[in-house]
Design an enzyme around this catalytic site. Structure first.
Site, PDB file in Angstrom:
ATOM      1  N   SER A 113       0.792  -1.213   0.000  1.00  0.00           N
ATOM      2  CA  SER A 113       0.000   0.000   0.000  1.00  0.00           C
ATOM      3  C   SER A 113       0.832   1.275   0.000  1.00  0.00           C
ATOM      4  CB  SER A 113      -0.962  -0.039   1.174  1.00  0.00           C
ATOM      5  OG  SER A 113      -1.871   1.009   1.078  1.00  0.00           O
ATOM      6  N   HIS A 114       0.674   2.089   1.046  1.00  0.00           N
ATOM      7  CA  HIS A 114       1.322   3.396   1.106  1.00  0.00           C
ATOM      8  C   HIS A 114       2.755   3.311   1.629  1.00  0.00           C
ATOM      9  CE1 HIS A 114      -0.517   2.203   4.808  1.00  0.00           C
ATOM     10  NE2 HIS A 114       0.367   2.923   5.433  1.00  0.00           N
ATOM     11  N   ASP A 277      -2.604   6.406  -3.426  1.00  0.00           N
ATOM     12  CA  ASP A 277      -1.449   5.760  -2.795  1.00  0.00           C
ATOM     13  C   ASP A 277      -0.902   4.609  -3.641  1.00  0.00           C
ATOM     14  OD1 ASP A 277      -3.504   3.931  -2.382  1.00  0.00           O
ATOM     15  OD2 ASP A 277      -2.659   3.231  -0.490  1.00  0.00           O
ATOM     16  N   ASP A 279      -1.247   1.388  -3.859  1.00  0.00           N
ATOM     17  CA  ASP A 279      -2.125   0.379  -4.465  1.00  0.00           C
ATOM     18  C   ASP A 279      -3.472   0.952  -4.889  1.00  0.00           C
ATOM     19  OD1 ASP A 279      -2.815   0.757  -1.784  1.00  0.00           O
ATOM     20  OD2 ASP A 279      -3.668  -1.248  -1.613  1.00  0.00           O
ATOM     21  N   ASP A 281      -5.982   2.495  -3.302  1.00  0.00           N
ATOM     22  CA  ASP A 281      -7.230   2.472  -2.529  1.00  0.00           C
ATOM     23  C   ASP A 281      -7.434   3.755  -1.716  1.00  0.00           C
ATOM     24  OD1 ASP A 281      -5.243   1.867  -0.724  1.00  0.00           O
ATOM     25  OD2 ASP A 281      -6.150  -0.007   0.005  1.00  0.00           O
ATOM     26  N   ARG A 282      -6.382   4.554  -1.561  1.00  0.00           N
ATOM     27  CA  ARG A 282      -6.541   5.797  -0.789  1.00  0.00           C
ATOM     28  C   ARG A 282      -6.704   7.000  -1.702  1.00  0.00           C
ATOM     29  NH1 ARG A 282      -2.694   5.671   4.506  1.00  0.00           N
ATOM     30  NH2 ARG A 282      -3.137   3.505   5.078  1.00  0.00           N
ATOM     31  N   LYS A 376     -11.543   0.149  -0.171  1.00  0.00           N
ATOM     32  CA  LYS A 376     -11.609   1.584  -0.388  1.00  0.00           C
ATOM     33  C   LYS A 376     -11.107   1.867  -1.798  1.00  0.00           C
ATOM     34  CE  LYS A 376      -7.408   2.165   2.451  1.00  0.00           C
ATOM     35  NZ  LYS A 376      -7.261   0.910   3.212  1.00  0.00           N
TER      36      LYS A 376
HETATM   37  C1  VG1 Z   1      -3.494   1.975   8.304  1.00  0.00           C
HETATM   38  C2  VG1 Z   1      -4.652   2.939   8.443  1.00  0.00           C
HETATM   39  C3  VG1 Z   1      -5.969   2.209   8.245  1.00  0.00           C
HETATM   40  C4  VG1 Z   1      -5.942   1.468   6.901  1.00  0.00           C
HETATM   41  C5  VG1 Z   1      -4.728   0.573   6.819  1.00  0.00           C
HETATM   42  C6  VG1 Z   1      -4.596  -0.080   5.471  1.00  0.00           C
HETATM   43  O1  VG1 Z   1      -3.568   0.995   9.305  1.00  0.00           O
HETATM   44  O2  VG1 Z   1      -4.638   3.574   9.689  1.00  0.00           O
HETATM   45  O3  VG1 Z   1      -7.020   3.135   8.308  1.00  0.00           O
HETATM   46  O4  VG1 Z   1      -7.110   0.683   6.746  1.00  0.00           O
HETATM   47  O5  VG1 Z   1      -3.544   1.336   7.047  1.00  0.00           O
HETATM   48  O6  VG1 Z   1      -4.579   0.878   4.455  1.00  0.00           O
HETATM   49  P1  VG1 Z   1      -2.703   1.064  10.671  1.00  0.00           P
HETATM   50  O7  VG1 Z   1      -3.009  -0.211  11.404  1.00  0.00           O
HETATM   51  O8  VG1 Z   1      -1.277   1.217  10.264  1.00  0.00           O
HETATM   52  O9  VG1 Z   1      -3.177   2.288  11.391  1.00  0.00           O
HETATM   53  V1  VG1 Z   1      -3.843   0.512   2.991  1.00  0.00           V
HETATM   54  O10 VG1 Z   1      -3.932   1.875   1.965  1.00  0.00           O
HETATM   55  O11 VG1 Z   1      -2.432  -0.045   3.526  1.00  0.00           O
HETATM   56  O12 VG1 Z   1      -4.803  -0.748   2.450  1.00  0.00           O
HETATM   57 CO    CO Z   2      -3.515   1.442   0.073  1.00  0.00          CO
END
Ligand code: VG1
Ligand code: CO
Length: 543
Positions: A113-114, A277, A279, A281-282, A376
């Site tokens: 992801s990010h 981001d 992948d 989804d953000r 998302k």
């Molecule tokens: C973070 C965010 C959460 C999100 C998750 C996955 O998790 O706070 O809101 O759903 O990343 O997002 P954490 O446990 O680090 O707070 V993504 O864009 O990685 O699918």
């Molecule tokens: Co993501």
């Protein structure tokens, strides 16, 4: 083609977090590490014989290698058809879309992801189930249990597949289908969003910038914004997916998307700015001169979604993760619809969406989505915003200010303390939990604690209970502080402190967020003794 059974021994660190298994690339590069986890996933999929599986990732470093391994293992584990995006790419929402459309039994989504990519960066493997969303806890628990006892994996002996050519090839008894990762997603967007109105908006001279952050949404944003909707070439910045995201951190927030923010704050700001981001989804939304907090964006989309064809008949309900601000709650109340509060992580929205209890949902971390998929969806959120701008003819900043005038403003910020010693972070939350019952009535930095708890969630559909999801402190002065530990970091622990304060009076909506939240931050620090526990006098990042 022969199927090999390979003996293996377990790794002890394959527990999925908020969003699948996420580790340093070097961890995934250990021999058998990927194979063990993928086989553990497959072992937990009942009825996989003859089923369809989706495989794809965000294109980060190591994606292609893991895709090849996953395809060969899927072919050896009885799946009949494996759908993979060209080049091994699928954005997370596009993977969710195709799992649903093609009635796949699930999908293996390769992404961190990010988190940063590249040889020194992070990698991740997530399993999505047949509704298209992240596997529920019962499944991830079973996968983790399996990783602890796994003693063999199955793989076919075959040369690597050509993932850049569309079409079907046989791999053992399985058919591998390489598809355009963008086409089905665009078709879905056309059913939800008024493309004609947005095209007319661009034709009238409206200008925007979409920062794909050198990650997976580049091809999606270019196809939709520049090709379908007629936005000028160059609307999409950083539109080519790169394995290391150009060395950047593909997290759409004001810190990591600083170029876009400064453009939007400058004299030549376009009418609208957005970013996504790693992948896809953000989403981050920026109006000229005004960053829109994700919590506000969820509230505004909830208030205005009926302007888009997919939501014309109104919303069944909405949901937000617990740390997300309560802005959407007030909109839901006004609309007379239910608003659910779930733990952090998209998997908790799936049952509510499946049961038709909610239509939209979102998180403070820049995630917004609807019942069209079970993830998302960054590009979708941007399109819904564009749809609203096209129909209302208003400027994005005016829409935000009018929303505040109607519903009040929730000043909001998240303070992250990254790479904190894991034991110290656990110590901080443990100590807070112990002292919870003593806090109500006490004052800190001029704020008085009204109530507090350790958030627990009972799923209204299946009755499952998830506890210890973050500590909530409510202050009498319409403010709130939330403490929780991240489940996606890969080094030490990340403490997240979420701060918010509600202001009803429109005369006071022009203040700086940091000023309004300073007493809330001071109270949070005093209550949790952050510096004493972590040795940190200030957060690593404020978003
Ligand atoms: C973070 C965010 C959460 C999100 C998750 C996955 O998790 O706070 O809101 O759903 O990343 O997002 P954490 O446990 O680090 O707070 V993504 O864009 O990685 O699918
Ligand atoms: Co993501």
């Amino acid at each position: 083609m022969t199927i090999r059974q390979v003996a293996t021994t377990p790794f002890d660190d394959q527990k999925p977090g908020t969003s699948g298994l996420r580790k340093k690339v070097s961890a995934f590069q250990q021999p058998r590490y990927v194979e063990n986890f993928v086989q553990s996933i497959f072992d937990c999929i009942e009825n996989r014989q003859g089923a369809t599986l989706v495989v794809g990732g965000d294109g980060r470093y190591f994606n292609r290698e893991v895709i090849q391994t996953t395809l060969k293992m899927a072919a050896a584990n009885g799946f009949a058809r494996i759908i993979v995006g060209r080049g091994g790419l699928f954005s997370t929402p596009a993977a969710s879309c195709i799992i649903r459309k093609r009635k796949a039994i699930g999908g293996v989504v390769l992404s961190a992801s990010h988190n940063p990519g590249g040889p020194q960066g992070d990698f991740g493997i997530k399993f999505n189930v047949s509704h298209g969303g992240p596997a529920p806890e019962s499944v991830t628990d079973a996968i983790y249990a399996r990783t602890k006892v796994i003693d063999r994996y199955r793989i076919v002996d075959a040369p690597d597949l050509d993932l850049d050519r569309l079409g079907e090839v046989k791999l053992g008894d399985a058919t591998i289908e390489v598809v355009d990762p963008v086409a089905d997603y665009v078709a879905l967007m056309e059913t939800l969003i008024d493309f004609e109105r947005i095209a007319a908006l661009f034709a009238s001279g409206f200008r925007m910038r979409f920062d794909a952050m050198s990650a997976v949404t580049g091809p999606y944003a270019k196809a939709i914004l520049e090709e379908c909707l007629g936005a000028p070439a160059g609307t999409v910045m950083n539109g080519k997916p790169l394995p290391d995201f150009g060395g950047h951190h593909p997290d759409p927030n004001p810190v990591h998307a600083a170029d876009l923010i400064s453009l939007m704050n400058g004299p030549d700001a376009p009418d609208f700015g957005a970013a996504s981001d790693g992948d896809g989804d953000r989403n981050m939304i920026v109006a000229p001169g005004l960053f829109v907090t994700p919590s506000d964006s969820l509230a505004i989309l909830t208030a205005q979604a009926h302007l888009a064809p997919g939501y014309r008949s109104g919303l069944a309900g909405v949901a937000r993760s617990m740390p997300t601000s309560r802005a959407v709650d007030r909109v839901a109340e006004r609309l007379g619809i239910a608003c659910y509060e779930t733990p952090t992580g998209w998997k908790y929205f799936a049952n509510l969406l499946d049961e038709g209890l909610i239509t939209l949902c979102g998180e403070e971390s820049a995630g917004t989505g609807s019942n069209h998929v079970r993830e998302k969806d960054g590009v979708w959120a941007v399109l819904l915003w564009l749809n609203i701008l096209a129909v209302t003819g208003k400027r994005a900043d005016a829409i935000v200010r009018e929303h505040w005038a109607t519903f009040g403003r929730d000043y909001y910020a998240r303070h992250d303390y990254e790479e904190v010693d894991a034991a110290a972070a656990q110590g901080l939350t443990a100590s807070l939990r112990e002292r919870l019952s003593t806090l109500p009535g006490q004052s800190y930095a001029g704020l008085t604690v009204e109530a507090c708890d350790d958030f627990a969630y009972t799923d209204p559909v299946d009755g499952s209970v998830t506890s210890s999801q973050g500590i909530r402190i409510l202050f009498r002065e319409d403010a709130r502080a939330v403490f929780r530990l991240s489940g996606t970091g890969t080094v030490g622990a990340t403490l997240r402190v979420y701060l918010e304060r509600f202001e009803k009076d429109p005369g006071r909506h022009g203040a700086a967020t940091a000023d309004v939240l300073a007493p809330v931050a001071a109270a949070a620090n005093a209550i949790a003794d952050i510096e004493a526990h972590t040795g940190r006098a200030s957060p690593s990042i404020i978003t």
